[in-house]
Every structure is written in C-alpha cells, then in structure tokens.
Scaffold this motif. Structure first.
Motif, PDB file in Angstrom:
ATOM      1  N   ILE A  18      -7.317   1.495  -3.764  1.00  0.00           N
ATOM      2  CA  ILE A  18      -7.492   0.750  -2.509  1.00  0.00           C
ATOM      3  C   ILE A  18      -6.412  -0.326  -2.377  1.00  0.00           C
ATOM      4  O   ILE A  18      -5.805  -0.738  -3.376  1.00  0.00           O
ATOM      5  CB  ILE A  18      -8.873   0.047  -2.454  1.00  0.00           C
ATOM      6  N   PRO A  19      -6.190  -0.824  -1.154  1.00  0.00           N
ATOM      7  CA  PRO A  19      -5.326  -1.994  -0.997  1.00  0.00           C
ATOM      8  C   PRO A  19      -6.000  -3.217  -1.634  1.00  0.00           C
ATOM      9  O   PRO A  19      -7.192  -3.450  -1.414  1.00  0.00           O
ATOM     10  CB  PRO A  19      -5.203  -2.173   0.517  1.00  0.00           C
ATOM     11  N   LEU A  20      -5.239  -3.953  -2.411  1.00  0.00           N
ATOM     12  CA  LEU A  20      -5.710  -5.198  -3.032  1.00  0.00           C
ATOM     13  C   LEU A  20      -4.674  -6.263  -2.702  1.00  0.00           C
ATOM     14  O   LEU A  20      -3.614  -6.323  -3.329  1.00  0.00           O
ATOM     15  CB  LEU A  20      -5.873  -5.022  -4.546  1.00  0.00           C
ATOM     16  N   GLU A  21      -4.982  -7.069  -1.708  1.00  0.00           N
ATOM     17  CA  GLU A  21      -3.997  -7.994  -1.157  1.00  0.00           C
ATOM     18  C   GLU A  21      -3.988  -9.332  -1.885  1.00  0.00           C
ATOM     19  O   GLU A  21      -5.043  -9.954  -2.063  1.00  0.00           O
ATOM     20  CB  GLU A  21      -4.282  -8.226   0.327  1.00  0.00           C
ATOM     21  N   LEU A  22      -2.804  -9.760  -2.302  1.00  0.00           N
ATOM     22  CA  LEU A  22      -2.660 -11.072  -2.925  1.00  0.00           C
ATOM     23  C   LEU A  22      -2.734 -12.136  -1.837  1.00  0.00           C
ATOM     24  O   LEU A  22      -1.942 -12.146  -0.901  1.00  0.00           O
ATOM     25  CB  LEU A  22      -1.326 -11.164  -3.662  1.00  0.00           C
ATOM     26  N   GLU A  23      -3.707 -13.029  -1.965  1.00  0.00           N
ATOM     27  CA  GLU A  23      -3.897 -14.104  -1.001  1.00  0.00           C
ATOM     28  C   GLU A  23      -4.154 -15.414  -1.738  1.00  0.00           C
ATOM     29  O   GLU A  23      -4.256 -15.440  -2.968  1.00  0.00           O
ATOM     30  CB  GLU A  23      -5.073 -13.788  -0.064  1.00  0.00           C
ATOM     31  N   THR A  24      -4.268 -16.492  -0.970  1.00  0.00           N
ATOM     32  CA  THR A  24      -4.591 -17.807  -1.516  1.00  0.00           C
ATOM     33  C   THR A  24      -5.883 -18.282  -0.877  1.00  0.00           C
ATOM     34  O   THR A  24      -6.022 -18.238   0.356  1.00  0.00           O
ATOM     35  CB  THR A  24      -3.464 -18.819  -1.228  1.00  0.00           C
ATOM     36  N   ASP A  25      -6.833 -18.732  -1.694  1.00  0.00           N
ATOM     37  CA  ASP A  25      -8.111 -19.172  -1.121  1.00  0.00           C
ATOM     38  C   ASP A  25      -8.014 -20.600  -0.608  1.00  0.00           C
ATOM     39  O   ASP A  25      -6.949 -21.233  -0.648  1.00  0.00           O
ATOM     40  CB  ASP A  25      -9.249 -19.000  -2.132  1.00  0.00           C
ATOM     41  N   ILE A  62       6.417 -15.554 -12.678  1.00  0.00           N
ATOM     42  CA  ILE A  62       5.267 -15.413 -11.789  1.00  0.00           C
ATOM     43  C   ILE A  62       5.673 -15.199 -10.340  1.00  0.00           C
ATOM     44  O   ILE A  62       5.001 -14.461  -9.597  1.00  0.00           O
ATOM     45  CB  ILE A  62       4.309 -16.631 -11.919  1.00  0.00           C
ATOM     46  N   ASP A  63       6.780 -15.800  -9.914  1.00  0.00           N
ATOM     47  CA  ASP A  63       7.225 -15.600  -8.532  1.00  0.00           C
ATOM     48  C   ASP A  63       7.656 -14.155  -8.305  1.00  0.00           C
ATOM     49  O   ASP A  63       7.350 -13.553  -7.264  1.00  0.00           O
ATOM     50  CB  ASP A  63       8.376 -16.554  -8.199  1.00  0.00           C
ATOM     51  N   GLU A  64       8.359 -13.586  -9.280  1.00  0.00           N
ATOM     52  CA  GLU A  64       8.785 -12.190  -9.171  1.00  0.00           C
ATOM     53  C   GLU A  64       7.571 -11.255  -9.183  1.00  0.00           C
ATOM     54  O   GLU A  64       7.503 -10.281  -8.435  1.00  0.00           O
ATOM     55  CB  GLU A  64       9.731 -11.830 -10.319  1.00  0.00           C
ATOM     56  N   ILE A  65       6.590 -11.570 -10.027  1.00  0.00           N
ATOM     57  CA  ILE A  65       5.389 -10.747 -10.123  1.00  0.00           C
ATOM     58  C   ILE A  65       4.582 -10.806  -8.830  1.00  0.00           C
ATOM     59  O   ILE A  65       4.082  -9.797  -8.336  1.00  0.00           O
ATOM     60  CB  ILE A  65       4.530 -11.180 -11.319  1.00  0.00           C
ATOM     61  N   LYS A  66       4.449 -11.992  -8.259  1.00  0.00           N
ATOM     62  CA  LYS A  66       3.718 -12.122  -6.991  1.00  0.00           C
ATOM     63  C   LYS A  66       4.413 -11.333  -5.887  1.00  0.00           C
ATOM     64  O   LYS A  66       3.750 -10.691  -5.050  1.00  0.00           O
ATOM     65  CB  LYS A  66       3.593 -13.597  -6.595  1.00  0.00           C
ATOM     66  N   ASP A  67       5.727 -11.363  -5.872  1.00  0.00           N
ATOM     67  CA  ASP A  67       6.472 -10.594  -4.887  1.00  0.00           C
ATOM     68  C   ASP A  67       6.210  -9.101  -5.077  1.00  0.00           C
ATOM     69  O   ASP A  67       6.031  -8.356  -4.106  1.00  0.00           O
ATOM     70  CB  ASP A  67       7.966 -10.897  -5.002  1.00  0.00           C
ATOM     71  N   PHE A  68       6.167  -8.670  -6.344  1.00  0.00           N
ATOM     72  CA  PHE A  68       5.855  -7.278  -6.647  1.00  0.00           C
ATOM     73  C   PHE A  68       4.461  -6.910  -6.125  1.00  0.00           C
ATOM     74  O   PHE A  68       4.274  -5.855  -5.517  1.00  0.00           O
ATOM     75  CB  PHE A  68       5.925  -7.039  -8.152  1.00  0.00           C
ATOM     76  N   LEU A  69       3.472  -7.776  -6.361  1.00  0.00           N
ATOM     77  CA  LEU A  69       2.103  -7.497  -5.924  1.00  0.00           C
ATOM     78  C   LEU A  69       2.013  -7.390  -4.404  1.00  0.00           C
ATOM     79  O   LEU A  69       1.278  -6.549  -3.880  1.00  0.00           O
ATOM     80  CB  LEU A  69       1.154  -8.575  -6.438  1.00  0.00           C
ATOM     81  N   ARG A  70       2.753  -8.222  -3.706  1.00  0.00           N
ATOM     82  CA  ARG A  70       2.725  -8.164  -2.241  1.00  0.00           C
ATOM     83  C   ARG A  70       3.344  -6.860  -1.726  1.00  0.00           C
ATOM     84  O   ARG A  70       2.911  -6.309  -0.713  1.00  0.00           O
ATOM     85  CB  ARG A  70       3.473  -9.364  -1.652  1.00  0.00           C
ATOM     86  N   LYS A  71       4.368  -6.370  -2.432  1.00  0.00           N
ATOM     87  CA  LYS A  71       5.077  -5.164  -1.987  1.00  0.00           C
ATOM     88  C   LYS A  71       4.443  -3.878  -2.521  1.00  0.00           C
ATOM     89  O   LYS A  71       4.792  -2.787  -2.056  1.00  0.00           O
ATOM     90  CB  LYS A  71       6.542  -5.236  -2.420  1.00  0.00           C
ATOM     91  N   ASN A  72       3.560  -4.005  -3.500  1.00  0.00           N
ATOM     92  CA  ASN A  72       2.932  -2.837  -4.113  1.00  0.00           C
ATOM     93  C   ASN A  72       1.421  -3.042  -4.189  1.00  0.00           C
ATOM     94  O   ASN A  72       0.804  -2.893  -5.236  1.00  0.00           O
ATOM     95  CB  ASN A  72       3.501  -2.597  -5.520  1.00  0.00           C
ATOM     96  N   SER A  73       0.837  -3.353  -3.045  1.00  0.00           N
ATOM     97  CA  SER A  73      -0.553  -3.821  -3.028  1.00  0.00           C
ATOM     98  C   SER A  73      -1.589  -2.704  -3.103  1.00  0.00           C
ATOM     99  O   SER A  73      -2.783  -2.989  -3.187  1.00  0.00           O
ATOM    100  CB  SER A  73      -0.808  -4.656  -1.768  1.00  0.00           C
ATOM    101  N   PHE A  74      -1.155  -1.442  -3.063  1.00  0.00           N
ATOM    102  CA  PHE A  74      -2.122  -0.354  -3.195  1.00  0.00           C
ATOM    103  C   PHE A  74      -2.372  -0.136  -4.686  1.00  0.00           C
ATOM    104  O   PHE A  74      -1.541   0.431  -5.396  1.00  0.00           O
ATOM    105  CB  PHE A  74      -1.611   0.929  -2.530  1.00  0.00           C
ATOM    106  N   GLY A  75      -3.526  -0.626  -5.147  1.00  0.00           N
ATOM    107  CA  GLY A  75      -3.801  -0.622  -6.575  1.00  0.00           C
ATOM    108  C   GLY A  75      -5.057   0.141  -6.939  1.00  0.00           C
ATOM    109  O   GLY A  75      -5.606   0.906  -6.130  1.00  0.00           O
ATOM    110  N   ILE A  76      -5.516  -0.078  -8.151  1.00  0.00           N
ATOM    111  CA  ILE A  76      -6.732   0.555  -8.659  1.00  0.00           C
ATOM    112  C   ILE A  76      -7.676  -0.543  -9.135  1.00  0.00           C
ATOM    113  O   ILE A  76      -7.304  -1.351  -9.996  1.00  0.00           O
ATOM    114  CB  ILE A  76      -6.429   1.511  -9.830  1.00  0.00           C
TER     115      ILE A  76
END
Length: 203
Positions: free
Chosen positions: A40-47, A12-26
């Motif tokens: 569109i950009p889809l930014e991984l954040e914490t609520d 999950i840590d590797e995947i989250k890093d991927f999402l942060r670096k590849n945040s332009f999604g569908i």
C-alpha cells in the motif's frame, strides 16, 4: 535488518527523500501468529507535534486491520532500485553481487477516525493527481462515491526507528567507472538508476 557497516546510510534527509519518492511500501504486522504483509502507499508526513509519521489505509475486507492494536509495533518496508552486478566488471577476481536500496521503518500504529482517514485520503489524492493531464479532486466527487471511505481503515505509524541499506559497490571503488558504464548499457530502469546512484555517491 542486517546492514554491513559500509552499506549503512544514516543521512536522514536523503532517506526521507527516498521515502517520499518510493512511498509504495509493505506494511507488516502479526496476524493469527503469522507475519502478514500488505502492499500500500505509506506516506511520510509530519504530525501536529512535528514528529515524523507514516500515513496509510487498507480495505476493511483485509483481515490485517483486525489485528491493529494501538501502540503495537509494525514494520514498513520500502524498496528502491536494484541491479545485478557481474564480477566480470572487476579488475580482480570476485563473486557477482546485487546492488540495491532498501529502507525499513519501525513504529507504533494508531487507527485513525473516519474524519482523519478522509483528510489523509484528500492529501494522498491531491499529491498524486497534481501532475495528471486531467487531475481530479475528492472535493468534486459525489457523497455517494465518497461513502467508500467507510470501507477502509486509516492509520498512522509513529516512527521509532529507520534502517537504510544503500548497497552501491562501496567495496569496489576502483571498479566504479566500469560498473557504471556496464549498468548504463542495460535497458532496465533499475540498472540505470543504480548507475546514477553510484555516480552521485562518487561525486
């Protein structure tokens, strides 16, 4: 998505890093009984509760938002590097293939208020402007320009499931040295990146 077991990444840590670096999604939901996707950009954040979310916005001119329903499940797709792999690089006869990294994120969508949308856009701009030669800040834009926020719909996606495929020639371990060498001879960024990922997985 379909993921053969040897390509299934659950780090999950590797995947989250991927999402942060590849945040332009569908972003995909159902519009008038058909799948509809917007890039569109889809930014991984914490609520505020410490839960992982994706934050984004789309134009009100895009009819997709009219089908946003709170607590309705959506799919967000993120693509990473990819590269064609010739089986001429293998010691044994085999068919060619394609190496790639892809992540699918499922979750329930909630529309943001105008104030929450603006706060999200401030974070988005600050993130991507920090490495600019002449970074801008929404704080310095005129009220007239900032009124454009009324033309977008902000949302957040509470993540319920993450599926990650890292297809990196795991079934051809004995050929990794040759595969990496051949990929590095190609000029495209996808081949270069896949070569580096295979090398790092070997380390």
């Amino acid at each position: 998505m379909y993921i053969p077991p040897h390509y299934n990444n659950q780090d999950i840590d590797e995947i989250k890093d991927f999402l942060r670096k590849n945040s332009f999604g569908i972003l995909i939901n159902i519009v008038d009984h058909k799948p509809w996707g917007t890039h569109i950009p889809l930014e991984l954040e914490t609520d505020d509760d410490g839960a992982d979310i994706l934050a984004g916005h789309i134009a009100k001119a895009n009819p997709q938002w009219k089908y946003f329903k709170d607590e309705r499940e959506v799919l967000c797709i993120f693509n990473g590097p990819h590269a064609y792999v010739s089986s001429s690089w293998y010691k044994e006869e085999e068919v060619p293939t394609w190496n790639y990294i892809a992540v699918h994120v499922y979750g329930t969508l909630k529309v943001l208020t105008e104030e929450e949308t603006m706060a999200s856009m401030y974070r988005l701009v600050d993130k991507y402007e920090k490495n600019s030669k002449n970074p801008i800040s929404l704080k310095n834009l005129s009220p007239k320009t900032l009124r454009q926020v009324k033309g977008v719909v902000g949302f957040k996606v509470a993540i319920s499931d993450i599926q990650a495929t890292y297809k990196l020639s795991q079934t051809q371990i004995d050929d990794h040295h040759k595969i990496i060498s051949e990929l590095r001879e190609r000029p495209d960024s996808g081949s270069q990146s896949i070569a580096e990922h295979i090398k790092n997985k070997k380390s």
